[in-house]
Design an enzyme around this catalytic site. Structure first.
Site, mmCIF file in Angstrom:
data_model
loop_
_atom_site.group_PDB
_atom_site.id
_atom_site.type_symbol
_atom_site.label_atom_id
_atom_site.label_comp_id
_atom_site.label_asym_id
_atom_site.label_seq_id
_atom_site.Cartn_x
_atom_site.Cartn_y
_atom_site.Cartn_z
ATOM 1 N N ASN A 97 2.019 11.731 -0.228
ATOM 2 C CA ASN A 97 3.151 12.122 0.754
ATOM 3 C C ASN A 97 3.870 12.730 0.768
ATOM 4 O OD1 ASN A 97 5.553 11.368 -0.431
ATOM 5 N ND2 ASN A 97 3.815 9.171 -0.827
ATOM 6 N N ASP A 131 1.012 2.889 -0.406
ATOM 7 C CA ASP A 131 0.224 1.917 -0.370
ATOM 8 C C ASP A 131 -0.403 1.347 -0.632
ATOM 9 O OD1 ASP A 131 2.811 0.909 0.442
ATOM 10 O OD2 ASP A 131 2.877 0.720 1.583
ATOM 11 N N LYS A 188 -16.647 16.536 -7.229
ATOM 12 C CA LYS A 188 -16.444 16.776 -5.505
ATOM 13 C C LYS A 188 -17.263 16.727 -4.705
ATOM 14 C CE LYS A 188 -14.856 20.729 -3.119
ATOM 15 N NZ LYS A 188 -15.151 22.243 -2.709
ATOM 16 N N LYS A 223 12.319 -6.008 3.724
ATOM 17 C CA LYS A 223 11.747 -5.850 2.072
ATOM 18 C C LYS A 223 13.486 -6.347 1.018
ATOM 19 C CE LYS A 223 9.524 -1.741 3.762
ATOM 20 N NZ LYS A 223 9.113 -0.673 4.182
#
Ligand code: PMT
Length: 401
Positions: free
Chosen positions: A208, A277, A287, A335
């Protein structure tokens, strides 16, 4: 931390004087009121006008100046200082200070000050390793003078080794740390930062946009406040803050291992990392070749590190982050409850200047007792300070219970 603090910057003669200009810029940018004292030798390298312009204060050079000595200038300068920095400090200046010689404005003012003195030496490597110099430094250290050691490298004189003035940022950091109240002394703070990388094959991964800036700002600020800081970091391109114990990891599984192995000794854990996650069910050894049709990746859930910490019977003060694009408060509150946290930083990552890979952030701090604190857009450094103010207050309440 330096806002309106009076700092004296003593500059002695050496090729590194130009770096003191950069240090002055950092100090004034942080809001310090800087008065510069230059020795005669320093003025051979850079003209006082440069320091005068950047500090917006007259540069002090002479002990026997009829105007400034009307009010005993060197004593009033010494009295006004919150911190005295000498950068670069030559072997000569350090030798004089160690022997109590006060024969110019700089040495006289240092002798007269009650402020902490931070010395950043710069000299030839053979001078730096000379037993006479070493004795002088040792003596000053014993007397409470602080040192920012020089770096190793190619020296102006052509020699290679220790003696290069520390980077202005390093000296600046030492100055800030010195002037920061030590409210986290006795606490061990573990901070996670950055993204995790979940490998698909040897050249590809899922990750991310986390840059680590938020987590690194927290680690730096906790260290400045006197905490022992462990920084568990995913792959980022930031330099670790000086003095923190850095543990580098790649994947969520590695981050979990690193955190769980260290949590036993921690009193505070702050989880600013953006942990993936999911990870690929299998990591291919070779590869993956381009195929004619579609490629389906099967993902499995990663361990939720924060939830696992929340389940510990003896657990540290737990601060989570919640990166949300919608339903900010409700998502974060869920949370906080589900992961059994003490505090959560609800991070509205839908705002352009907040969240991933920017220098600023906006958040809401949510506590277990229902309190909510709004933090409007500010630098990540400022937000880190604010979060730690609350952490410190909560920790001291815990200690009193
Ligand atoms: O790194 P920067 O570029 O400065 O950006 C900062 C940031 C946006 C990454 C940071 O401010 C932030 O919001 N971090 C949390 C991001 C996140 O993963 O949020 P989440 O809502 O998915 O996770 C909630 C909490 O659980 C987080 O504290 C996370 O570290 C933790 N978690 C999540 C998943 C998992 N498997 N294990 C975890 O411990």
């Amino acid at each position: 931390m330096l806002k309106d603090k009076k700092v004296i910057l003593g500059v002695s003669g050496g090729i590194a004087v130009y770096k003191a200009v950069e240090l002055l810029r950092l100090l004034t940018k942080a809001g310090a009121v800087v008065h510069v004292i230059m020795t005669r030798a320093a003025r051979e390298f850079v003209a006082p006008l440069t320091f005068q312009t950047l500090s917006s204060n007259p540069v002090h050079t002479e002990l026997f100046n009829l105007i400034s000595e009307q009010e005993i200038g060197h004593i009033s300068l010494a009295d006004r200082a919150a911190l005295f920095i000498i950068a670069p400090a030559t072997a000569n200046i350090i030798g004089k200070l160690a022997c109590g010689i006060a024969d110019d404005l700089l040495t006289t003012t240092v002798m007269a000050t009650k402020a902490k003195v931070l010395i950043a030496p710069a000299m030839n490597v053979n001078m730096y390793t000379n037993p006479v110099y070493r004795d002088n430094e040792e003596r000053l250290r014993r007397l409470g003078y602080l040192f920012v050691p020089p770096e190793k490298g190619e020296l102006a004189c052509g020699w290679e080794g220790e003696g290069k003035l520390a980077a202005p940022e390093t000296i600046f950091e030492a100055a800030v740390a010195e002037l920061t109240p030590k409210t986290l002394t006795g606490e061990t703070v573990l901070v996670t930062a950055g993204p995790t990388r979940e490998e698909i094959d040897p050249v590809r991964f899922i990750s991310n946009h986390s840059s680590g800036k938020m987590g690194y700002a927290l680690a730096r600020e906790a260290q400045r406040r006197g905490g022992r800081v462990i920084l568990v970091s995913g792959p980022v391109s930031l330099a670790p803050p000086p003095g923190v114990e850095l543990v580098t990891v790649e994947s969520a599984t590695e981050m979990r291992e690193a955190v769980m192995a260290r949590v036993g000794g921690c009193t505070v854990v702050i989880k600013a990392a953006a942990v993936a996650d999911y990870r690929p069910l299998e990591r291919e050894q070779a590869k993956i070749k381009k195929q004619t049709g579609e490629l389906t990746l099967r993902l499995v859930k990663n361990p939720d590190i924060l939830a696992e910490l929340g389940r510990l019977t003896e657990r540290p003060f737990l601060v989570g982050f919640a990166a949300e694009t919608d339903n900010l408060e409700a998502g974060a509150a869920k949370k906080l409850e589900e992961k059994n946290l003490d505090m959560i930083v609800a991070n509205d990552v839908s705002q352009p200047d907040a969240g991933f890979n920017v220098d600023t952030n906006a958040a809401r701090l949510l506590f277990r007792d229902g309190r909510m604190v709004e933090c409007p857009l500010m630098s990540k450094k400022e937000l880190a300070g604010l979060i730690l103010d609350y952490v410190t207050a909560e920790c001291s309440c815990r200690r009193q219970r």
